[in-house]
Design a protein around this motif. Structure first.
Motif, PDB file in Angstrom:
ATOM      1  N   GLU A   1      -2.193   9.390   5.970  1.00  0.00           N
ATOM      2  CA  GLU A   1      -2.093   9.546   4.509  1.00  0.00           C
ATOM      3  C   GLU A   1      -0.676   9.880   4.018  1.00  0.00           C
TER       4      GLU A   1
ATOM      5  N   CYS B   1      -2.912  -4.128   7.283  1.00  0.00           N
ATOM      6  CA  CYS B   1      -3.163  -2.714   7.559  1.00  0.00           C
ATOM      7  C   CYS B   1      -1.786  -2.071   7.583  1.00  0.00           C
TER       8      CYS B   1
ATOM      9  N   ARG C   1       0.834  -1.196   0.000  1.00  0.00           N
ATOM     10  CA  ARG C   1       0.000   0.000   0.000  1.00  0.00           C
ATOM     11  C   ARG C   1       0.872   1.251   0.000  1.00  0.00           C
TER      12      ARG C   1
ATOM     13  N   GLU D   1      -2.475   4.463   6.549  1.00  0.00           N
ATOM     14  CA  GLU D   1      -3.925   4.452   6.747  1.00  0.00           C
ATOM     15  C   GLU D   1      -4.398   5.463   7.785  1.00  0.00           C
ATOM     16  N   ARG D   2      -3.486   5.998   8.576  1.00  0.00           N
ATOM     17  CA  ARG D   2      -3.866   6.935   9.626  1.00  0.00           C
ATOM     18  C   ARG D   2      -3.667   8.398   9.214  1.00  0.00           C
TER      19      ARG D   2
END
Length: 68
Positions: free
Chosen positions: A24, A40, A17, A21-22
């Motif tokens: 950006e 994640c 990824r 996720e927190r």
């Protein structure tokens, strides 16, 4: 234990990824990132702020291997 993959089948790998996720923050395939067992993905600063614990599953966040 030796694992063999039949010829012609797709090998499974990590989904690399591109953002935390927190916050950006951009993450690069050869850079520092942390993942849980569900992949994640978080940057180093967010991982430290969360005490290396995934907020989604409660699992440990471990350093993601790099891809070159």
């Amino acid at each position: 234990m030796l694992v063999t993959v039949p010829v012609g089948s797709a090998a499974m790998g990590l989904e690399m990824r591109a953002t935390c996720e927190r916050c950006e923050e951009p993450l690069y395939a050869n850079g520092l990132a942390y993942i849980c067992s569900y992949e994640c993905t978080f940057c180093g600063a967010c991982t430290r702020a969360m005490s290396h614990t995934c907020p989604n599953c409660g699992g440990e966040l471990a350093r993601r291997p790099t891809r070159v």
